[in-house]
Design a protein around this motif. Structure first.
Motif, PDB file in Angstrom:
ATOM      1  N   UNK A 297       0.828  -1.201   0.000  1.00  0.00           N
ATOM      2  CA  UNK A 297       0.000   0.000   0.000  1.00  0.00           C
ATOM      3  C   UNK A 297       0.868   1.259   0.000  1.00  0.00           C
ATOM      4  N   UNK A 298       1.906   1.272   0.839  1.00  0.00           N
ATOM      5  CA  UNK A 298       2.793   2.421   0.897  1.00  0.00           C
ATOM      6  C   UNK A 298       3.534   2.631  -0.413  1.00  0.00           C
ATOM      7  N   UNK A 299       3.974   1.533  -1.030  1.00  0.00           N
ATOM      8  CA  UNK A 299       4.678   1.640  -2.312  1.00  0.00           C
ATOM      9  C   UNK A 299       3.761   2.203  -3.390  1.00  0.00           C
ATOM     10  N   UNK A 300       2.511   1.754  -3.378  1.00  0.00           N
ATOM     11  CA  UNK A 300       1.560   2.279  -4.366  1.00  0.00           C
ATOM     12  C   UNK A 300       1.317   3.764  -4.159  1.00  0.00           C
ATOM     13  N   UNK A 301       1.207   4.187  -2.915  1.00  0.00           N
ATOM     14  CA  UNK A 301       1.039   5.610  -2.633  1.00  0.00           C
ATOM     15  C   UNK A 301       2.230   6.406  -3.148  1.00  0.00           C
ATOM     16  N   UNK A 302       3.438   5.888  -2.931  1.00  0.00           N
ATOM     17  CA  UNK A 302       4.640   6.572  -3.393  1.00  0.00           C
ATOM     18  C   UNK A 302       4.677   6.670  -4.910  1.00  0.00           C
ATOM     19  N   UNK A 303       4.307   5.576  -5.585  1.00  0.00           N
ATOM     20  CA  UNK A 303       4.273   5.577  -7.052  1.00  0.00           C
ATOM     21  C   UNK A 303       3.261   6.600  -7.556  1.00  0.00           C
ATOM     22  N   UNK A 304       2.090   6.642  -6.935  1.00  0.00           N
ATOM     23  CA  UNK A 304       1.065   7.597  -7.350  1.00  0.00           C
ATOM     24  C   UNK A 304       1.551   9.028  -7.177  1.00  0.00           C
ATOM     25  N   UNK A 305       2.175   9.313  -6.033  1.00  0.00           N
ATOM     26  CA  UNK A 305       2.671  10.665  -5.773  1.00  0.00           C
ATOM     27  C   UNK A 305       3.788  11.045  -6.741  1.00  0.00           C
ATOM     28  N   UNK A 306       4.638  10.074  -7.060  1.00  0.00           N
ATOM     29  CA  UNK A 306       5.723  10.324  -8.005  1.00  0.00           C
ATOM     30  C   UNK A 306       5.181  10.664  -9.386  1.00  0.00           C
ATOM     31  N   UNK A 307       4.205   9.886  -9.854  1.00  0.00           N
ATOM     32  CA  UNK A 307       3.700  10.052 -11.212  1.00  0.00           C
ATOM     33  C   UNK A 307       2.817  11.286 -11.371  1.00  0.00           C
ATOM     34  N   UNK A 308       2.171  11.705 -10.313  1.00  0.00           N
ATOM     35  CA  UNK A 308       1.315  12.896 -10.436  1.00  0.00           C
ATOM     36  C   UNK A 308       2.070  14.170 -10.076  1.00  0.00           C
ATOM     37  N   UNK A 309       3.353  14.059  -9.747  1.00  0.00           N
ATOM     38  CA  UNK A 309       4.147  15.207  -9.349  1.00  0.00           C
ATOM     39  C   UNK A 309       4.518  16.104 -10.509  1.00  0.00           C
ATOM     40  N   UNK A 310       5.182  17.233 -10.215  1.00  0.00           N
ATOM     41  CA  UNK A 310       5.596  18.182 -11.260  1.00  0.00           C
ATOM     42  C   UNK A 310       6.482  17.517 -12.309  1.00  0.00           C
ATOM     43  N   UNK A 311       6.230  17.855 -13.548  1.00  0.00           N
ATOM     44  CA  UNK A 311       7.032  17.311 -14.642  1.00  0.00           C
ATOM     45  C   UNK A 311       6.534  15.993 -15.174  1.00  0.00           C
ATOM     46  N   UNK A 312       5.606  15.358 -14.480  1.00  0.00           N
ATOM     47  CA  UNK A 312       5.071  14.059 -14.924  1.00  0.00           C
ATOM     48  C   UNK A 312       3.564  14.143 -15.125  1.00  0.00           C
ATOM     49  N   UNK A 313       2.843  14.377 -14.025  1.00  0.00           N
ATOM     50  CA  UNK A 313       1.391  14.596 -14.058  1.00  0.00           C
ATOM     51  C   UNK A 313       0.652  13.479 -14.781  1.00  0.00           C
ATOM     52  N   UNK A 314       0.877  12.260 -14.339  1.00  0.00           N
ATOM     53  CA  UNK A 314       0.187  11.102 -14.905  1.00  0.00           C
ATOM     54  C   UNK A 314      -0.616  10.394 -13.822  1.00  0.00           C
ATOM     55  N   UNK A 315      -1.744   9.846 -14.206  1.00  0.00           N
ATOM     56  CA  UNK A 315      -2.541   9.027 -13.303  1.00  0.00           C
ATOM     57  C   UNK A 315      -2.090   7.578 -13.406  1.00  0.00           C
ATOM     58  N   UNK A 316      -2.265   6.839 -12.333  1.00  0.00           N
ATOM     59  CA  UNK A 316      -1.921   5.413 -12.319  1.00  0.00           C
ATOM     60  C   UNK A 316      -3.116   4.591 -12.773  1.00  0.00           C
ATOM     61  N   UNK A 317      -2.841   3.576 -13.559  1.00  0.00           N
ATOM     62  CA  UNK A 317      -3.869   2.595 -13.923  1.00  0.00           C
ATOM     63  C   UNK A 317      -3.341   1.230 -13.513  1.00  0.00           C
ATOM     64  N   UNK A 318      -3.919   0.658 -12.463  1.00  0.00           N
ATOM     65  CA  UNK A 318      -3.438  -0.623 -11.944  1.00  0.00           C
ATOM     66  C   UNK A 318      -4.009  -1.759 -12.775  1.00  0.00           C
ATOM     67  N   UNK A 319      -3.131  -2.553 -13.339  1.00  0.00           N
ATOM     68  CA  UNK A 319      -3.514  -3.670 -14.203  1.00  0.00           C
ATOM     69  C   UNK A 319      -3.742  -4.893 -13.332  1.00  0.00           C
ATOM     70  N   UNK A 320      -5.008  -5.328 -13.236  1.00  0.00           N
ATOM     71  CA  UNK A 320      -5.375  -6.439 -12.363  1.00  0.00           C
ATOM     72  C   UNK A 320      -5.862  -7.671 -13.122  1.00  0.00           C
ATOM     73  N   UNK A 321      -6.170  -7.519 -14.418  1.00  0.00           N
ATOM     74  CA  UNK A 321      -6.670  -8.646 -15.214  1.00  0.00           C
ATOM     75  C   UNK A 321      -6.253  -8.443 -16.661  1.00  0.00           C
ATOM     76  N   UNK A 322      -6.525  -9.428 -17.502  1.00  0.00           N
ATOM     77  CA  UNK A 322      -6.115  -9.363 -18.909  1.00  0.00           C
ATOM     78  C   UNK A 322      -6.812  -8.210 -19.619  1.00  0.00           C
ATOM     79  N   UNK A 323      -8.098  -7.980 -19.328  1.00  0.00           N
ATOM     80  CA  UNK A 323      -8.803  -6.849 -19.930  1.00  0.00           C
ATOM     81  C   UNK A 323      -8.098  -5.537 -19.614  1.00  0.00           C
ATOM     82  N   UNK A 324      -7.632  -5.398 -18.363  1.00  0.00           N
ATOM     83  CA  UNK A 324      -6.893  -4.195 -17.982  1.00  0.00           C
ATOM     84  C   UNK A 324      -5.604  -4.060 -18.793  1.00  0.00           C
TER      85      UNK A 324
END
Length: 560
Positions: A297-324
C-alpha cells in the motif's frame, strides 16, 4: 538526491487508484480516420465488391499500425458499444477471418464483453480482435523497451523470467543469463548495457528460451519481437543508463520499483531521464510476494505521488486482469496515464498480464514518420565496437535513418580532424542472425572492411560521404538547468549526451546572461573538449556533472 521530478511523501488516498479497476466504458472515442483501430458494427455476408473494399481497408489499418490493427466488432463509428447476438457475431467473425486470410494476416481475439440493453434483455457481444501481418520488408514487428529502476529492485531478474520462461528460485537464478560480466554475477548488479529478446507468435504466445534454444530460433519464429535494454540501477553507473536511453532510442520504458523498499535511490532520476527524452513509462512493482499488505500500500502511494508530481502529471492505472492489460495500451498512448503492474518473479504473479500487454503494445513512431526516415540518406549510430580475429572490425548500433545493405560502400567518422574514412559493409547481423538489409529504426551489427588502421569509437556514425550529418566542435543549445548547487558560468565543464555522443564539453558562453541557477533557462554555446562530433540541430541534449543536471535542445551547430 535531487532529480528531474519531485516526490512527496505517502498520501492518505485509498490503496486503489481511481482508475484501478474501471470497467470497459459503454462507449469508445469516435473512430479516427487515421491510425490502426477500426470499428465495425457487423460484417455479415458482404458482396464481393464490399469484401474487396473491406480487405483494402484492413490493409490500410495494418499499414497504419506497422503490421498490427485492432478491430472492434459490434461497435458503431461513433464508438457506441451496440453488440451483436451470437449468430451475428459468428457471421461477422467468419468474414473477418476471410479478410485476414486474403492478406495472409493472423487473428487473435483479445477480449469479449457482453452488452445488455435496457429494453432488450437479449445478451449481445462486443469483440476486440488483434490483426497481425508482418510487413513484407520486415522479418518481424519490433519494439525496443528500456528497463529502468534503482539497484536491487530485480530488473535483471524480471528480464530473465520474461525471456527465459522460468520463474526465479528466490536467490537470483533467473538473472544469471542476463549478466554480461563476472563481477555482475558476483555482485548481482548490472554495470553495462545488455539486450535480451522476447518473441511472440502470430497467436500471441510468448516465445522464450524455455521453448527455443537460441536467439536465432526466436527471431525466425516470432511475428513480434521485444528487445529489452537492461540498464544499470546504481548511481555510479548512471552514465551507462543515460547512454542506453539516448543511444538506443527505446519506444517505451519499464520503470521497476520494489514493493519492499518503494520509490528509492535512482528511481526518480531514471523517471526524469525518460520524461526528458519523451519515452512513455510503464511501472512494474516487483517482489510483491515479499511485501506485506501495508508495504504494498505504501509503495503504491509513493508511485502515485511520483507520477502525479511536477514534470510528470500522470494518473496510475493498476492492471489487475487481462482486460486491464489490453486497455492499458490505449491509455499509455494517450500520454496521461501510466499503467502499473504488480508482479513476482518467484510466484509468477502478474507475469501473464505483462506478457499480454507486451504482445499488443505498438511502436511509438508513426508509419508516416518511419517512411520519412527511410527516404533520408543512411545514418548509423555506433554504440559498440569489436575487433574479431576472424572477421575484423564489427560495430553495433542503431540505424536512425535510411537503408543500408550488405556490400554497401559508406564512410565512418568523424575522425579527430573531422573527416570521414571510406569503409565497406561486408556482412550484417540482427539478433545474431545474418541479414542483408537494415531499415531506419532497426538495430544491427555490421562487419566493416578497409578500416583496420583507424580508431573507430562509440559516438561515431556511418554515413555517405556527401550526406553525413554536420560535424562540429562548437554548438549552440537552449537548455534548462534542472539542478546546480550554485551558479554556472562560462568555463563550466560537464558531460554532454546527444544521441550516441557522450563527451565532456565546456560552456563557452551564456547568451544574454553571465550565469544560470537552478530552474533557469538560457541559450548557451558548448565546445567539445576532445574531438569534433556529429550533431544535428533539433537533437535532444542531456548534461550531467556530479549533482548538476540539465536538459535541452541543440539549436545551431558551427560546422568544423
Amino acid at each position: 538526491m535531487e532529480s528531474f521530478v519531485g516526490l512527496s511523501g505517502p498520501s492518505n488516498q485509498d490503496l486503489e487508484s481511481p482508475l484501478a479497476s474501471d470497467p470497459i466504458p459503454d462507449s469508445l472515442p469516435p473512430e479516427a480516420a487515421e491510425g490502426n483501430v477500426e470499428y465495425k458494427l457487423k460484417l455479415i455476408n458482404p458482396s464481393q465488391s464490399r469484401l474487396e473494399h473491406l480487405v483494402t481497408q484492413m490493409k490500410w489499418r495494418l499499414r497504419e499500425g506497422q503490421g498490427e490493427a485492432i478491430y472492434e466488432i459490434g461497435v458503431d463509428d461513433g464508438g457506441t458499444l451496440v453488440g451483436l447476438c451470437e449468430l451475428e457475431m459468428d457471421a461477422s467473425m467468419k468474414t473477418l477471418y476471410l479478410m485476414a486470410d486474403k492478406l495472409g494476416a493472423s487473428i487473435n481475439i483479445l477480449r469479449e464483453q457482453m452488452i445488455t440493453g435496457e429494453s432488450d434483455l437479449t445478451p449481445r457481444k462486443v469483440t476486440e480482435v488483434l490483426i497481425r501481418k508482418v510487413p513484407d520488408d520486415q522479418q518481424s514487428i519490433e519494439i525496443r523497451v528500456a528497463v529502468l529502476g534503482n539497484t536491487d529492485v530485480g530488473k535483471s531478474t524480471l528480464l530473465g523470467v520474461l525471456t527465459q520462461g522460468d520463474m526465479d528460485n528466490g536467490h537470483g537464478s533467473a538473472r544469471l543469463n542476463v549478466f554480461r560480466h563476472l563481477h555482475e554475477v558476483r555482485t548481482g548488479r548490472t554495470s553495462s548495457i545488455s539486450c535480451e529478446i522476447l518473441g511472440f507468435s502470430s497467436s500471441g504466445c510468448p516465445l522464450t528460451y524455455n521453448t527455443f534454444y537460441t536467439a536465432e530460433d526466436i527471431y525466425d519464429h516470432a511475428t513480434k519481437l521485444i528487445t529489452f535494454i537492461d540498464l544499470a540501477g546504481h548511481q555510479k553507473y548512471m552514465r551507462v543508463t543515460v547512454c542506453g536511453l539516448t543511444g538506443h532510442s527505446p519506444h517505451f520504458a519499464l520503470l521497476v520499483v520494489s514493493a519492499v523498499t518503494g520509490v528509492a535511490g535512482t528511481t526518480k532520476e531514471h523517471l526524469g531521464l525518460a520524461l526528458a527524452l519523451g519515452v512513455p513509462i510503464v511501472v512494474v512493482v516487483n517482489k510483491v510476494d515479499l511485501a506485506s499488505t501495508y508495504m504494498l500500500q505504501q509503495t503504491r502511494h509513493q508511485v502515485e505521488d511520483l507520477l502525479k508530481g511536477p514534470g510528470c502529471k500522470k494518473a496510475c492505472f493498476y492492471v489487475e486482469c487481462v482486460d486491464d492489460a489490453y486497455g492499458a495500451v490505449s491509455m499509455l498512448i494517450s500520454g496521461n496515464v501510466a499503467p502499473v503492474f504488480s508482479v513476482s518473479c518467484v510466484s509468477g504473479i502478474g507475469i501473464d498480464l505483462l506478457y499480454a500487454f507486451l504482445n499488443v503494445i505498438p511502436p511509438s513512431i508513426s508509419v508516416k514518420e518511419k517512411e520519412r526516415l527511410i527516404q533520408l540518406p543512411n545514418e548509423f549510430q555506433i554504440d559498440e565496437t569489436f575487433r574479431l580475429s576472424d572477421v575484423g572490425i564489427v560495430v553495433g548500433g542503431l540505424l536512425t535513418q535510411g537503408i543500408i545493405k550488405e556490400g554497401d560502400s559508406t564512410s565512418v567518422g568523424p575522425l579527430e580532424d573531422g573527416s570521414f574514412f571510406p569503409v565497406k559493409i561486408t556482412s550484417i547481423h540482427r539478433h545474431k542472425t545474418p541479414c542483408r538489409v537494415v531499415r531506419a529504426g532497426e538495430s544491427a551489427t555490421l562487419a566493416l572492411a578497409g578500416c583496420q588502421n583507424i580508431n573507430i569509437r562509440k559516438g561515431m556514425v556511418l554515413a555517405n560521404f556527401n550526406s553525413h550529418p554536420p560535424v562540429c566542435q562548437f554548438f549552440q543549445a537552449q537548455i534548462n538547468l534542472l539542478f546546480h548547487t550554485g551558479l554556472i558560468t562560462s568555463g563550466f565543464q560537464t558531460t554532454v549526451h546527444i544521441g550516441n555522443v557522450r563527451q565532456t564539453a565546456t560552456l563557452v558562453k551564456i547568451m544574454g546572461n553571465k550565469s544560470l541557477a537552478t530552474n533557469d533557462k538560457g541559450t548557451v554555446i558548448f565546445r567539445f573538449m576532445k574531438q569534433p562530433e556529429c550533431v544535428r540541430p533539433g537533437a535532444q541534449l542531456l548534461f550531467r556533472e556530479g549533482r548538476t543536471k540539465g536538459i535541452g535542445q541543440v539549436t545551431q551547430v558551427f560546422q568544423f
